[in-house]
Design a protein around this motif. Structure first.
Motif, PDB file in Angstrom:
ATOM      1  N   TYR A  55       3.585   1.669  -3.775  1.00 28.24           N
ATOM      2  CA  TYR A  55       3.465   3.072  -3.361  1.00 28.24           C
ATOM      3  C   TYR A  55       2.260   3.263  -2.446  1.00 28.24           C
ATOM      4  O   TYR A  55       2.366   3.857  -1.365  1.00 28.24           O
ATOM      5  CB  TYR A  55       3.329   3.955  -4.599  1.00 28.24           C
ATOM      6  CG  TYR A  55       2.906   5.369  -4.287  1.00 28.24           C
ATOM      7  CD1 TYR A  55       3.822   6.291  -3.774  1.00 28.24           C
ATOM      8  CD2 TYR A  55       1.589   5.779  -4.483  1.00 28.24           C
ATOM      9  CE1 TYR A  55       3.427   7.586  -3.479  1.00 28.24           C
ATOM     10  CE2 TYR A  55       1.196   7.075  -4.185  1.00 28.24           C
ATOM     11  CZ  TYR A  55       2.109   7.974  -3.681  1.00 28.24           C
ATOM     12  OH  TYR A  55       1.723   9.251  -3.371  1.00 28.24           O
TER      13      TYR A  55
ATOM     14  N   THR B  37       7.076  10.095   0.703  1.00 28.35           N
ATOM     15  CA  THR B  37       6.216   9.308  -0.186  1.00 28.35           C
ATOM     16  C   THR B  37       5.152  10.198  -0.828  1.00 28.35           C
ATOM     17  O   THR B  37       4.854  10.059  -2.014  1.00 28.35           O
ATOM     18  CB  THR B  37       5.563   8.142   0.564  1.00 28.35           C
ATOM     19  OG1 THR B  37       4.997   8.612   1.792  1.00 28.35           O
ATOM     20  CG2 THR B  37       6.560   7.050   0.871  1.00 28.35           C
TER      21      THR B  37
ATOM     22  N   ARG C 157      -3.669   5.461  -2.456  1.00 28.54           N
ATOM     23  CA  ARG C 157      -2.956   5.694  -1.198  1.00 28.54           C
ATOM     24  C   ARG C 157      -3.924   5.826  -0.026  1.00 28.54           C
ATOM     25  O   ARG C 157      -3.690   5.269   1.057  1.00 28.54           O
ATOM     26  CB  ARG C 157      -2.093   6.949  -1.336  1.00 28.54           C
ATOM     27  CG  ARG C 157      -1.180   7.169  -0.156  1.00 28.54           C
ATOM     28  CD  ARG C 157      -0.091   8.161  -0.483  1.00 28.54           C
ATOM     29  NE  ARG C 157       0.757   8.387   0.669  1.00 28.54           N
ATOM     30  CZ  ARG C 157       1.690   7.550   1.081  1.00 28.54           C
ATOM     31  NH1 ARG C 157       1.909   6.439   0.426  1.00 28.54           N
ATOM     32  NH2 ARG C 157       2.427   7.817   2.152  1.00 28.54           N
TER      33      ARG C 157
ATOM     34  N   CYS D  35       7.043  -0.207   0.572  1.00 31.24           N
ATOM     35  CA  CYS D  35       6.881   1.015  -0.224  1.00 31.24           C
ATOM     36  C   CYS D  35       8.218   1.456  -0.819  1.00 31.24           C
ATOM     37  O   CYS D  35       8.304   1.782  -2.009  1.00 31.24           O
ATOM     38  CB  CYS D  35       6.298   2.125   0.645  1.00 31.24           C
ATOM     39  SG  CYS D  35       6.072   3.696  -0.214  1.00 31.24           S
TER      40      CYS D  35
ATOM     41  N   THR E  99       9.059   1.010  -4.960  1.00 28.67           N
ATOM     42  CA  THR E  99       9.154   2.222  -5.800  1.00 28.67           C
ATOM     43  C   THR E  99      10.599   2.555  -6.146  1.00 28.67           C
ATOM     44  O   THR E  99      10.857   3.576  -6.781  1.00 28.67           O
ATOM     45  CB  THR E  99       8.515   3.427  -5.081  1.00 28.67           C
ATOM     46  OG1 THR E  99       9.167   3.618  -3.811  1.00 28.67           O
ATOM     47  CG2 THR E  99       7.029   3.210  -4.843  1.00 28.67           C
TER      48      THR E  99
END
Length: 510
Positions: free
Chosen positions: A33, A150, A171, A225, A229
């Motif tokens: 992520y 996201t 992040r 990503c 996820t």
């Protein structure tokens, strides 16, 4: 079972995001992520720091045209970002409402990013401006489809006040890695000094490799990503099922009711000003490093790493500061104090009180100040991102709808258009300072450099300070957020009980 919302706004069914028995987020999922932010980090580094420099100093397009072309992309963002957010919030698929957009953004983002750095030969300055506008707009729309979704996953991954800050810390750390580590690597490879170009950032031959490396890395980050996820899809909140499809005015009313939230408006106001300041900084910093401090590509690469060091410091500290001071206070305090520290070298250099170009203490001092300033600003950015996630429940309590896509699309628009405004401001400062386009080595006058500095300092600190003052209107504390979550959980539990009762009454007799 996904949450079901009818036209009247009543809630029936269960929500995966709020249900019990949801497995904890694994380290692999967290890293996947977070690593997606590398894509946006590279795009930001390339478009805010290098695009204006490349087209004005390498290609020779006047800075006013380049900055205006980039600024006009905000018109595209103004339309595209809210549509993407709303479309995402309303999407129902076997991959949920976020992942179809994540996967769909991967190849277009990489392709349009590449295209921006390969303008056709023989175009006029005006035609070049159109090319910049078109390629930058397409890149921004593509990356928005990824970035909005996201970011919107965060409030769906966890409802915990502090855990959200941890996720955004991760992040932002990866985002800084994409922005600054990628830049540092490119400065020491594609822009390495040569006898003909001792300041490698002025070497036209370095930009094709820079663009291709950026495009490939963006593609890889987005796919990692999405795939990493994918296992959370069954536990993310699904889109509502409606008795009848909404007409256009219904969509606009629902979007408007969400975006009128006071907490969101305060974050939005702060964001417009802070990202304008960040865009201004990013677009001018290479000019200062090249012409004021007279640094080569290797030295610029070293100073680029200080921002990655700053992110490494800020990532673990941001949750601590939000717990100690609160998200709002820490965001305001670290923004204004940090920027004031960051402007100190320019102020001292303008007055002749700083290290001269070539002094052995120049780069280490700039590195230390940059790391400290960058860490403080990063803490502010992390906590305001986490604050936006908390707005989702505050709005849902009032509207009955979880609309993370709308809020984060507005934030994406705010970030991208404000960065474009910052680049436009940088272009205006260059024009006001009579800064030459594609100058020959040694032909940039001290007067032009000093004029750029004295225009930049008040503009930067003014944007940050005014933005921080707007954040005073943000009302959500830790206690208020926890009360919002508890109220929503109680409402959903009641709705599930009603649905079970209705199912029992209407079911077949036994």
């Amino acid at each position: 079972m996904a949450t079901t919302l009818h036209e009247a706004g009543s809630v029936t069914g269960t929500s995966a995001a709020g249900a019990t028995g949801v497995p904890p987020i694994t380290l692999r999922t967290r890293v996947s992520y977070g690593s997606g932010a590398i894509a946006n980090g590279i795009k930001n580094a390339a478009f805010t720091t290098y695009l204006l420099f490349f087209y004005s100093q390498i290609i020779g397009v006047p800075a006013g045209i380049v900055s205006a072309a980039v600024a006009l992309t905000l018109l595209v963002d103004a339309v595209a970002d809210p549509l993407i957010g709303r479309w995402s919030d309303m999407t129902r698929s076997r991959w949920g409402r976020r992942h179809p957009f994540i996967y769909g953004a991967a190849f277009p983002t990489a392709f349009f990013f590449l295209l921006a750095w390969f303008p056709p030969q023989g175009m006029s300055d005006f035609q070049m401006g159109i090319w910049i506008f078109a390629t930058a707009s397409l890149t921004r729309v593509s990356i928005s489809a990824f970035e909005i979704n996201t970011s919107a996953m965060t409030p769906e991954l966890t409802q915990d006040y502090r855990e959200r800050t941890r996720l955004f810390s991760l992040r932002w750390w990866f985002g800084y890695a994409g922005t600054y580590l990628f830049t540092a690597i490119c400065l020491t490879t594609f822009f390495a000094a040569t006898p003909e170009y001792p300041r490698g950032q002025l070497n036209p031959a370095g930009y094709p490799g820079f663009a291709m490396a950026g495009g490939v890395t963006i593609l890889a980050a987005i796919l990692i990503c999405g795939i990493g996820t994918h296992n959370r899809i069954p536990y993310l909140r699904q889109a509502p099922v409606r008795a009848e499809p909404l007409k256009l005015m219904g969509h606009l009313r629902e979007m408007g009711s969400a975006l009128r939230n006071r907490a969101f408006l305060s974050i939005f106001g702060f964001g417009v000003l802070k990202y304008s300041a960040i865009g201004l900084y990013s677009a001018t910093t290479l000019f200062f490093l090249t012409y004021l401090y007279e640094l080569g590509a290797t030295q610029v690469a070293i100073l680029t790493i200080d921002s990655f060091v700053a992110a490494t410091i800020a990532a673990p500290l941001a949750p601590v500061m939000s717990a100690w001071l609160g998200k709002r206070t820490s965001s305001m305090l670290f923004a204004v104090v940090g920027v004031s520290i960051g402007l100190t070298p320019l102020f001292l250099a303008y007055n002749g009180w700083f290290f001269a170009p070539g002094d052995p203490w120049l780069v280490p001092t700039l590195f230390a100040i940059g790391a400290l300033y960058g860490a403080m600003v990063a803490i502010s950015l992390i906590n305001t991102s986490s604050m936006l996630a908390d707005v989702v429940e505050d709005s849902a309590l009032k509207t009955g709808r979880h609309e993370a896509g709308i809020f984060f699309s507005a934030a994406s628009f705010m970030q991208q258009c404000s960065t474009a405004i910052g680049i436009f401001l940088a272009g205006r400062l260059l024009v006001w300072s009579d800064f030459p386009a594609k100058p020959a080595p040694g032909t940039v006058s001290d007067e032009a450099i000093r004029s750029l500095v004295i225009h930049y300092i008040p503009c930067s600190i003014g944007l940050w300070t005014l933005g921080a003052l707007i954040l005073l209107f943000y009302p959500i504390t830790k206690a208020k957020h926890e009360a919002n979550v508890a109220a929503l959980q109680a409402r959903e539990a009641e709705a599930r009980a009603v649905e079970m009762d209705n199912s029992a009454l209407l079911g077949p007799a036994r």
